[in-house]
Motif scaffolding. Structure first.
Motif, PDB file in Angstrom:
ATOM      1  N   VAL A 239     -97.186 -35.190  66.373  1.00 39.38           N
ATOM      2  CA  VAL A 239     -96.311 -36.071  65.598  1.00 39.38           C
ATOM      3  C   VAL A 239     -96.903 -36.325  64.217  1.00 39.38           C
ATOM      4  N   LEU A 240     -98.193 -36.607  64.161  1.00 35.42           N
ATOM      5  CA  LEU A 240     -98.847 -36.822  62.868  1.00 35.42           C
ATOM      6  C   LEU A 240     -98.765 -35.577  61.996  1.00 35.42           C
ATOM      7  N   ARG A 241     -98.904 -34.404  62.610  1.00 33.17           N
ATOM      8  CA  ARG A 241     -98.799 -33.155  61.859  1.00 33.17           C
ATOM      9  C   ARG A 241     -97.398 -32.984  61.270  1.00 33.17           C
ATOM     10  N   ALA A 242     -96.391 -33.308  62.062  1.00 34.68           N
ATOM     11  CA  ALA A 242     -95.014 -33.199  61.581  1.00 34.68           C
ATOM     12  C   ALA A 242     -94.774 -34.130  60.395  1.00 34.68           C
ATOM     13  N   ILE A 243     -95.363 -35.302  60.425  1.00 33.38           N
ATOM     14  CA  ILE A 243     -95.238 -36.240  59.292  1.00 33.38           C
ATOM     15  C   ILE A 243     -95.860 -35.646  58.040  1.00 33.38           C
ATOM     16  N   LEU A 244     -97.053 -35.076  58.184  1.00 33.94           N
ATOM     17  CA  LEU A 244     -97.728 -34.472  57.029  1.00 33.94           C
ATOM     18  C   LEU A 244     -96.922 -33.306  56.464  1.00 33.94           C
ATOM     19  N   LEU A 245     -96.333 -32.527  57.334  1.00 27.35           N
ATOM     20  CA  LEU A 245     -95.535 -31.389  56.883  1.00 27.35           C
ATOM     21  C   LEU A 245     -94.347 -31.856  56.028  1.00 27.35           C
ATOM     22  N   GLU A 246     -93.741 -32.976  56.427  1.00 30.68           N
ATOM     23  CA  GLU A 246     -92.603 -33.491  55.658  1.00 30.68           C
ATOM     24  C   GLU A 246     -93.066 -34.139  54.346  1.00 30.68           C
ATOM     25  N   LEU A 247     -94.219 -34.766  54.337  1.00 31.16           N
ATOM     26  CA  LEU A 247     -94.743 -35.315  53.082  1.00 31.16           C
ATOM     27  C   LEU A 247     -94.993 -34.201  52.075  1.00 31.16           C
ATOM     28  N   GLU A 248     -95.485 -33.069  52.558  1.00 36.02           N
ATOM     29  CA  GLU A 248     -95.700 -31.931  51.668  1.00 36.02           C
ATOM     30  C   GLU A 248     -94.369 -31.404  51.152  1.00 36.02           C
ATOM     31  N   ARG A 249     -93.360 -31.386  52.001  1.00 31.93           N
ATOM     32  CA  ARG A 249     -92.040 -30.927  51.576  1.00 31.93           C
ATOM     33  C   ARG A 249     -91.471 -31.849  50.500  1.00 31.93           C
ATOM     34  N   LEU A 250     -91.683 -33.148  50.655  1.00 29.23           N
ATOM     35  CA  LEU A 250     -91.118 -34.122  49.728  1.00 29.23           C
ATOM     36  C   LEU A 250     -91.639 -33.945  48.305  1.00 29.23           C
ATOM     37  N   TYR A 251     -92.954 -33.922  48.144  1.00 34.34           N
ATOM     38  CA  TYR A 251     -93.460 -33.910  46.772  1.00 34.34           C
ATOM     39  C   TYR A 251     -93.156 -32.594  46.075  1.00 34.34           C
ATOM     40  N   ASN A 252     -93.086 -31.498  46.828  1.00 34.98           N
ATOM     41  CA  ASN A 252     -92.767 -30.222  46.210  1.00 34.98           C
ATOM     42  C   ASN A 252     -91.296 -30.120  45.821  1.00 34.98           C
ATOM     43  N   HIS A 253     -90.409 -30.588  46.673  1.00 37.06           N
ATOM     44  CA  HIS A 253     -88.983 -30.534  46.326  1.00 37.06           C
ATOM     45  C   HIS A 253     -88.673 -31.444  45.137  1.00 37.06           C
ATOM     46  N   VAL A 254     -89.281 -32.617  45.099  1.00 35.07           N
ATOM     47  CA  VAL A 254     -89.081 -33.513  43.952  1.00 35.07           C
ATOM     48  C   VAL A 254     -89.553 -32.836  42.670  1.00 35.07           C
ATOM     49  N   THR A 255     -90.704 -32.181  42.725  1.00 37.54           N
ATOM     50  CA  THR A 255     -91.232 -31.475  41.560  1.00 37.54           C
ATOM     51  C   THR A 255     -90.263 -30.398  41.090  1.00 37.54           C
ATOM     52  N   ASP A 256     -89.722 -29.625  42.018  1.00 36.61           N
ATOM     53  CA  ASP A 256     -88.819 -28.536  41.658  1.00 36.61           C
ATOM     54  C   ASP A 256     -87.513 -29.043  41.066  1.00 36.61           C
ATOM     55  N   ILE A 257     -86.989 -30.133  41.604  1.00 36.73           N
ATOM     56  CA  ILE A 257     -85.752 -30.691  41.061  1.00 36.73           C
ATOM     57  C   ILE A 257     -85.950 -31.077  39.598  1.00 36.73           C
ATOM     58  N   GLY A 258     -87.071 -31.713  39.299  1.00 40.11           N
ATOM     59  CA  GLY A 258     -87.360 -32.066  37.911  1.00 40.11           C
ATOM     60  C   GLY A 258     -87.509 -30.847  37.029  1.00 40.11           C
ATOM     61  N   ALA A 259     -88.201 -29.824  37.526  1.00 36.07           N
ATOM     62  CA  ALA A 259     -88.424 -28.621  36.729  1.00 36.07           C
ATOM     63  C   ALA A 259     -87.123 -27.881  36.461  1.00 36.07           C
ATOM     64  N   LEU A 260     -86.218 -27.871  37.426  1.00 33.62           N
ATOM     65  CA  LEU A 260     -84.923 -27.225  37.217  1.00 33.62           C
ATOM     66  C   LEU A 260     -84.131 -27.935  36.124  1.00 33.62           C
ATOM     67  N   CYS A 261     -84.172 -29.255  36.149  1.00 33.89           N
ATOM     68  CA  CYS A 261     -83.489 -30.008  35.098  1.00 33.89           C
ATOM     69  C   CYS A 261     -84.128 -29.748  33.734  1.00 33.89           C
TER      70      CYS A 261
END
Length: 502
Positions: A239-261
């Motif tokens: 469960v803790l691993r799954a949480i970490l995996l989603e935290l990694e997904r969050l910061y990268n997707h946010v970064t990409d959305i900004g870069a696309l704009c």
């Protein structure tokens, strides 16, 4: 059970011959399996090639093992059945010297033209390489001829903090007729470095395969080791691993959305996305002690310093939603993204794309559901976008941010402990064992296949980042677009050079 078949908890391994390989592979593909990897092995008496296939719902994994002589190593080509197979076969030829018969494109893939002929770096007896050729010799790109056709070379050295890759455009006016991407300028030899090292040492390499995917690669490696050693892992650790995996997904997707704009000239949206990214990186450090989430996952264990606050994550999701809404309300932003660099569903499927690139084209692949390491992630929803353009890839990222926040909130509902682990199991006396780890990293499915020796070292590690599957889709999506759309399209894919150039 037949002596040529070995069954793991969710993986069936069987031997094949050069004569039976194609029929076996065709049957697996017809049954809904996809090719995950092809791994070469330099055994004392022969070369061994392992083909890993996987299918989801339920999680099924099948391995075919083919041996070939050391004196004249060869395998039949699967390129007619699977596009990714052809690229794996070219990789085998470059690194192991295993020839592929009837391959439609037998030229080099990994090693550039100045690498010495007849020297194969993954062989155990490779030794030091002979003299390299002229590094300034031009790469023999396919030339597109015709009236008004000209070439635009880009890279391999780029402006800004980006790793090397060369792009050769054949253009008429501003319209791209053909793009050829040349990678592997920084081939690091990670798989070779892993050989003979202790598991703890290899974990350090796995975390650094691609700097923005520390959790994904570390987790895939640990899952592979745990399967190889029959190492039970507490459900709370998963469960803790799954949480970490989603935290990694969050910061990268946010970064990409900004870069696309930013790439369409809407810098204010990128400024706010970077503000949110910094919030997430600081949260990562609070949770694990490292802004990129390193050090929390080890074989058999997961250790956190704190749990993330679901309320804070909910606010972040709302914040990034508002930024996207404002950006897409701007007609310039919307027009630049809509219909740009379309990757059709049939193209995405034929190439074998993964992750948000595949989901933006309507393909329903997600290892969280198809190959779960905890049952709490099996409810991941199917993709909502099929357009396959830059806009679909941006909106897919936004959808995944909301899904990640919802999943983390659900995983935190029972307030898991900050740490969970099990004692390392003792080695069995019988020889080598293998394990596979499949993880839905933020770019797509990551695969690690490990073979361990009885002395506790790693004898072979095969790593496949989703970028290996997705890079060939970039030139396809760019066909008949215009040169000024390349930076935007490239960012919408945001593929890893480091994860590809292992």
């Amino acid at each position: 059970m037949s002596p040529d078949v070995r069954t793991y908890p969710n993986r069936r391994q069987s031997t094949v011959t050069a004569e039976t390989l194609l029929d076996r592979v065709a049957a697996l593909l017809d049954d809904g399996f996809r090719l995950v990897l092809i791994a070469g092995h330099d055994d004392p008496d022969a070369f061994r090639v392992v083909y890993l296939f996987a299918a989801g719902q339920p999680d099924r994994r099948a391995e075919l093992v083919l041996t070939t002589s050391r004196s004249e190593p060869w395998i039949p080509s699967l390129a007619a059945l699977s596009f990714p197979a052809g690229r794996f076969e070219r990789e085998l030829r470059d690194l192991f010297g295993i020839e592929t018969r009837a391959h439609p494109l037998p030229r080099r893939l990994v090693l550039h033209q100045h690498w010495p002929e007849g020297w194969f770096p993954m062989r155990r007896d490779a030794g030091q390489p002979p003299a390299f050729g002229d590094v300034d010799e031009p790469y023999p790109f396919l030339t597109v001829d015709g009236t008004g056709v000209y070439e635009i070379p880009v890279g391999p050295i780029h402006a800004g903090m980006i790793e090397p890759g060369h792009f050769r455009f054949s253009v008429v006016g501003e319209t791209i007729l053909k793009l050829k991407a040349r990678l592997w300028f920084v081939h690091k030899g990670i798989e070779k470095l892993a050989e003979g090292k202790l598991i703890a040492e290899v974990l350090q390499l796995a975390e650094r395969v691609s700097g923005d995917t520390s959790v994904g690669h570390a987790l895939a490696f640990c899952l592979a080791v745990e399967e190889a050693r029959d190492w039970a892992v507490p459900s709370q650790a998963q469960v803790l691993r799954a949480i970490l995996l989603e935290l990694e997904r969050l910061y990268n997707h946010v970064t990409d959305i900004g870069a696309l704009c930013k790439d369409v000239g809407y810098g204010i949206a990128n400024a706010h996305a970077q503000r949110i990214r910094e919030q997430l990186l600081r949260l990562n450090k609070d949770v694990t002690g490292h802004r990129l989430l390193r050090g929390a996952i080890t074989p058999g264990a997961t250790h956190l310093r704190a749990l993330p606050d679901p309320a804070l994550l909910g606010e972040i999701a709302s914040d990034i939603q508002e930024i996207v809404d404002i950006a897409l309300a701007n007609s310039v932003v919307l027009d630049r993204m809509t219909g740009t660099a379309v990757l059709r569903p049939d193209q995405a499927r034929g190439i074998g794309t993964l992750g948000y690139v595949a989901r933006a084209s309507g393909l329903d692949h997600d290892a969280r559901r198809d190959h779960p390491f905890t049952p709490l992630t099996t409810g991941v929803t199917a993709p909502a976008h099929t357009g396959g353009d830059v806009l679909a890839r941006l909106r897919t990222r936004l959808d995944e941010i909301h899904a990640s926040v919802a999943l983390i909130t659900e995983l935190l509902a029972d307030r898991p402990p900050l740490a969970a682990e099990t004692v390392k199991p003792s080695w069995l006396a019988a020889g080598r064992s293998s394990g596979v780890g499949l993880v839905e990293g933020w770019r797509g499915t990551i695969a690690h296949r490990v073979e361990c020796a009885p002395d506790g070292t790693v004898s072979r590690l095969k790593i496949v980042d989703p970028s290996f599957f997705n890079w060939p889709a970039l030139p396809v999506a760019l066909a008949d677009t215009i040169v000024p759309d390349f930076p935007l399209t490239n960012k919408s894919f945001n593929l890893s050079y480091a994860g590809n150039d292992l």
